[in-house]
Design a protein around this motif. Structure first.
Motif, mmCIF file in Angstrom:
data_model
loop_
_atom_site.group_PDB
_atom_site.id
_atom_site.type_symbol
_atom_site.label_atom_id
_atom_site.label_comp_id
_atom_site.label_asym_id
_atom_site.label_seq_id
_atom_site.Cartn_x
_atom_site.Cartn_y
_atom_site.Cartn_z
ATOM 1 N N PHE A 42 -23.120 -87.642 -21.727
ATOM 2 C CA PHE A 42 -22.715 -86.242 -21.850
ATOM 3 C C PHE A 42 -23.816 -85.304 -21.366
ATOM 4 N N ILE A 43 -25.056 -85.599 -21.723
ATOM 5 C CA ILE A 43 -26.174 -84.750 -21.302
ATOM 6 C C ILE A 43 -26.342 -84.790 -19.788
ATOM 7 N N ILE A 44 -26.220 -85.970 -19.205
ATOM 8 C CA ILE A 44 -26.358 -86.096 -17.749
ATOM 9 C C ILE A 44 -25.258 -85.318 -17.033
ATOM 10 N N PHE A 45 -24.008 -85.505 -17.460
ATOM 11 C CA PHE A 45 -22.906 -84.788 -16.819
ATOM 12 C C PHE A 45 -23.022 -83.277 -17.023
ATOM 13 N N SER A 46 -23.466 -82.859 -18.203
ATOM 14 C CA SER A 46 -23.646 -81.425 -18.447
ATOM 15 C C SER A 46 -24.701 -80.851 -17.516
ATOM 16 N N GLY A 47 -25.793 -81.586 -17.328
ATOM 17 C CA GLY A 47 -26.840 -81.135 -16.422
ATOM 18 C C GLY A 47 -26.347 -81.028 -14.986
ATOM 19 N N ILE A 48 -25.556 -81.998 -14.559
ATOM 20 C CA ILE A 48 -25.004 -81.954 -13.199
ATOM 21 C C ILE A 48 -24.076 -80.759 -13.037
ATOM 22 N N ILE A 49 -23.233 -80.518 -14.015
ATOM 23 C CA ILE A 49 -22.288 -79.399 -13.941
ATOM 24 C C ILE A 49 -23.034 -78.070 -13.910
ATOM 25 N N ILE A 50 -24.042 -77.921 -14.765
ATOM 26 C CA ILE A 50 -24.815 -76.677 -14.779
ATOM 27 C C ILE A 50 -25.533 -76.481 -13.448
ATOM 28 N N PHE A 51 -26.097 -77.556 -12.904
ATOM 29 C CA PHE A 51 -26.767 -77.474 -11.618
ATOM 30 C C PHE A 51 -25.795 -77.032 -10.518
ATOM 31 N N LEU A 52 -24.601 -77.595 -10.509
ATOM 32 C CA LEU A 52 -23.618 -77.219 -9.491
ATOM 33 C C LEU A 52 -23.169 -75.769 -9.633
ATOM 34 N N ILE A 53 -23.033 -75.288 -10.857
ATOM 35 C CA ILE A 53 -22.639 -73.896 -11.072
ATOM 36 C C ILE A 53 -23.721 -72.960 -10.558
ATOM 37 N N VAL A 54 -24.979 -73.248 -10.881
ATOM 38 C CA VAL A 54 -26.090 -72.411 -10.425
ATOM 39 C C VAL A 54 -26.190 -72.446 -8.908
ATOM 40 N N LEU A 55 -26.033 -73.617 -8.316
ATOM 41 C CA LEU A 55 -26.093 -73.752 -6.869
ATOM 42 C C LEU A 55 -24.965 -72.982 -6.189
ATOM 43 N N ASP A 56 -23.771 -73.020 -6.777
ATOM 44 C CA ASP A 56 -22.637 -72.287 -6.221
ATOM 45 C C ASP A 56 -22.891 -70.783 -6.260
ATOM 46 N N ARG A 57 -23.464 -70.293 -7.336
ATOM 47 C CA ARG A 57 -23.765 -68.858 -7.438
ATOM 48 C C ARG A 57 -24.804 -68.436 -6.408
ATOM 49 N N LYS A 58 -25.827 -69.261 -6.220
ATOM 50 C CA LYS A 58 -26.854 -68.936 -5.229
ATOM 51 C C LYS A 58 -26.263 -68.927 -3.824
ATOM 52 N N LEU A 59 -25.418 -69.902 -3.523
ATOM 53 C CA LEU A 59 -24.796 -69.945 -2.203
ATOM 54 C C LEU A 59 -23.880 -68.752 -1.976
ATOM 55 N N SER A 60 -23.176 -68.338 -3.019
ATOM 56 C CA SER A 60 -22.309 -67.166 -2.894
ATOM 57 C C SER A 60 -23.123 -65.910 -2.594
ATOM 58 N N LYS A 61 -24.259 -65.763 -3.254
ATOM 59 C CA LYS A 61 -25.120 -64.605 -2.998
ATOM 60 C C LYS A 61 -25.643 -64.620 -1.574
ATOM 61 N N LEU A 62 -26.046 -65.797 -1.089
ATOM 62 C CA LEU A 62 -26.532 -65.899 0.282
ATOM 63 C C LEU A 62 -25.431 -65.596 1.301
ATOM 64 N N GLU A 63 -24.228 -66.067 1.028
ATOM 65 C CA GLU A 63 -23.103 -65.781 1.925
ATOM 66 C C GLU A 63 -22.809 -64.290 1.963
ATOM 67 N N ASN A 64 -22.887 -63.622 0.821
ATOM 68 C CA ASN A 64 -22.649 -62.178 0.771
ATOM 69 C C ASN A 64 -23.725 -61.419 1.555
ATOM 70 N N ARG A 65 -24.979 -61.874 1.453
ATOM 71 C CA ARG A 65 -26.046 -61.226 2.210
ATOM 72 C C ARG A 65 -25.838 -61.394 3.710
ATOM 73 N N ILE A 66 -25.424 -62.563 4.122
ATOM 74 C CA ILE A 66 -25.217 -62.822 5.549
ATOM 75 C C ILE A 66 -24.047 -61.994 6.089
ATOM 76 N N ASN A 67 -22.981 -61.898 5.316
ATOM 77 C CA ASN A 67 -21.773 -61.174 5.764
ATOM 78 C C ASN A 67 -21.978 -59.654 5.785
ATOM 79 N N HIS A 68 -22.897 -59.137 4.968
ATOM 80 C CA HIS A 68 -23.085 -57.677 4.906
ATOM 81 C C HIS A 68 -24.301 -57.348 5.646
#
Length: 68
Positions: A42-68
């Motif tokens: 459970f701890i391992i899967f939770s860590g992976i999920i949290i990592f993916l959520i944080v990574l997705d947010r960072k990528l979204s911010k970078l995409e917004n910067r590139i598009n604007h």
């Protein structure tokens, strides 16, 4: 966010199914180690999920910067 909720729900159902199949493993249950195994998984899967959520947010911010 809806996809994450669906994924987490499916993950918890998988844990319940695994715990049902683990009943045949009396050694792990009798020594109490099965709870440790589930906790670590459970701890391992939770860590992976949290990592993916944080990574997705960072990528979204970078995409917004590139598009604007």
């Amino acid at each position: 966010m809806k996809k994450i909720r669906i994924f987490l729900t499916q993950l918890f159902f998988c844990f319940f199914l695994i715990s049902g199949h683990a009943q045949s493993q009396d050694f792990m249950r009798s020594t109490g180690k099965i709870n440790v195994v589930f906790g670590v998984i459970f701890i391992i899967f939770s860590g992976i999920i949290i990592f993916l959520i944080v990574l997705d947010r960072k990528l979204s911010k970078l995409e917004n910067r590139i598009n604007h």
